[in-house]
Write an enzyme that holds these catalytic residues in place. Structure first.
Site, mmCIF file in Angstrom:
data_model
loop_
_atom_site.group_PDB
_atom_site.id
_atom_site.type_symbol
_atom_site.label_atom_id
_atom_site.label_comp_id
_atom_site.label_asym_id
_atom_site.label_seq_id
_atom_site.Cartn_x
_atom_site.Cartn_y
_atom_site.Cartn_z
ATOM 1 N N ARG A 32 0.856 -1.181 0.000
ATOM 2 C CA ARG A 32 0.000 0.000 0.000
ATOM 3 C C ARG A 32 0.894 1.234 0.000
ATOM 4 N NH1 ARG A 32 -2.026 -3.533 4.082
ATOM 5 N NH2 ARG A 32 -4.127 -4.328 3.623
ATOM 6 N N LYS B 153 -1.539 -2.387 8.098
ATOM 7 C CA LYS B 153 -2.723 -1.870 8.779
ATOM 8 C C LYS B 153 -2.852 -2.473 10.165
ATOM 9 C CE LYS B 153 -5.985 -0.608 5.111
ATOM 10 N NZ LYS B 153 -7.318 -0.928 4.538
ATOM 11 N N HIS C 290 -2.633 2.369 -6.256
ATOM 12 C CA HIS C 290 -3.292 1.131 -5.823
ATOM 13 C C HIS C 290 -3.402 0.135 -6.969
ATOM 14 C CE1 HIS C 290 -5.512 -1.256 -2.932
ATOM 15 N NE2 HIS C 290 -6.395 -1.531 -3.864
ATOM 16 N N ARG D 44 -0.660 -2.362 -6.788
ATOM 17 C CA ARG D 44 -0.931 -3.421 -5.801
ATOM 18 C C ARG D 44 -1.868 -4.464 -6.414
ATOM 19 N NH1 ARG D 44 -1.184 -4.654 -0.217
ATOM 20 N NH2 ARG D 44 -3.255 -5.173 0.598
ATOM 21 N N HIS E 272 -3.903 -8.969 4.132
ATOM 22 C CA HIS E 272 -5.360 -8.952 4.247
ATOM 23 C C HIS E 272 -5.807 -9.726 5.482
ATOM 24 C CE1 HIS E 272 -6.083 -8.207 -0.335
ATOM 25 N NE2 HIS E 272 -5.914 -7.088 0.332
ATOM 26 N N TYR F 137 -8.974 -10.274 -6.395
ATOM 27 C CA TYR F 137 -7.893 -10.208 -7.377
ATOM 28 C C TYR F 137 -7.733 -11.511 -8.159
ATOM 29 C CZ TYR F 137 -6.583 -6.132 -4.594
ATOM 30 O OH TYR F 137 -6.592 -4.929 -3.925
#
Length: 324
Positions: A172, A199, A272, A275, A298, A307
């Site tokens: 990211r 994150k 993005h 990614r 994730h 994806y």
């Protein structure tokens, strides 16, 4: 949403035997819970997204002061939701904005500032299909992008290293900006790794692609901050205000860099998309989806599946497996 001002929070806590003076204690006790909620958002990207959503709602209903949130009803929320739909926003965007507002009102409920959360019970738009909307580059486009910074300058070396880091490691923007010099020098079982701060304060270690490793080495040698282990890995090439280059490149700077190079090649897109490109490419080449989930950072494998384009390829349909 307006950020906490000096009127609400003390500008500086005076050090001493007592951390807070009596005046500072009472000023903090008087901070409105709405401002307290916003101040407690530690993740910059979350703060930015929530601020955008709440500010949009405030403009819609005409709220000017934090205390006015306590007069909001479910009817206001529904009217805002309908307006967002009329503006053509996607279902996932509207759901995210409602979730931002729900987070604020849940905090107000916890503080007994309101009796209930007016966002609860508001019907949210259905999510779109499981396919991601962020476009992924084709292999030839990705190769062109990697080759786009052509010159033998510090800027070109800087840009090549950033593009390679994004395309081969699916970071990211915020993750790339937080990289320190030492984060590109980790070794696990003899293999160079990137230490990525993701994150929710989660750290993951991603094997460093040999080509990217070489580009980072060339960039650091040219930029001259390779010995600053605790310093930012990727920094602006120029700083017109101070002339100093200790701080990390910003997420906006990464976005503009990718946008400029991709536009020059005829397929303008944001960071993005790189990614998405890395994730799609890995899955197309039979990478295990559980490993891709871990690689991307994730929390839920359902997010990774957006994806996975293999399941949408016509040639893989059960139609062509039927034989009578």
């Amino acid at each position: 949403m307006a950020k906490p001002s000096a009127d609400h929070l003390p500008a500086e806590i005076t050090p001493g035997a007592r951390l807070l003076t009596a005046a500072e204690f009472h000023r903090l006790a008087d901070v409105p819970p709405e401002v307290e909620w916003f101040a407690n958002l530690s993740n910059p990207s979350t703060r930015r997204a929530y601020e955008h959503a709440v500010s949009d709602f405030m403009r819609f209903v005409g709220i000017g002061r934090p205390e006015e949130f306590r007069t909001v009803t479910r009817a206001h929320i529904i009217a805002w939701r309908d307006t967002l739909m009329q503006r053509g926003l996607g279902g996932s965007t509207i759901r995210h904005r409602l979730a931002s507002l729900a987070s604020l009102f849940q905090h107000l409920c916890d503080r007994n500032a309101v009796t209930h959360n007016p966002v609860k019970g508001v019907q949210r738009p259905k999510t779109e299909s499981g396919e991601g909307k962020t476009p992924a580059l084709g292999d030839h486009q990705a190769r062109k992008l990697l080759e786009a910074p052509e010159m033998d300058t510090v800027k070109s070396k800087h840009d090549r290293a950033i593009l390679s880091t994004l395309l081969f490691h699916a970071l990211r923007r915020e993750e790339l900006c937080k990289l320190k010099v030492r984060d590109a020098r980790h070794a696990r079982k003899g293999v160079p790794h990137l230490k990525v701060s993701g994150k929710g304060g989660k750290t993951r270690y991603v094997p460093l692609h040999p080509g990217t490793n070489a580009l980072i080495h060339d960039y650091l040698e040219a930029a001259g901050h390779g010995t600053d282990e605790a310093g930012a890995l990727f920094r602006p090439v120029r700083n017109n205000r101070t002339g100093r280059l200790e701080r990390a490149i910003t997420a906006d700077g990464v976005y503009k860099l990718v946008r400029a190079y991709s536009a020059g090649l005829g397929f303008e897109m944001g960071a993005h998309a790189l990614r998405a490109t890395a994730a799609t490419n890995a899955l197309d080449h039979q990478a295990d989806i559980a490993k891709v989930q871990e690689w991307l950072g994730h929390a839920n494998i359902a997010t990774t599946r957006i994806y996975d384009h293999q399941r949408t390829r016509p040639e893989d349909s059960p139609t062509f497996k039927v034989a009578y």
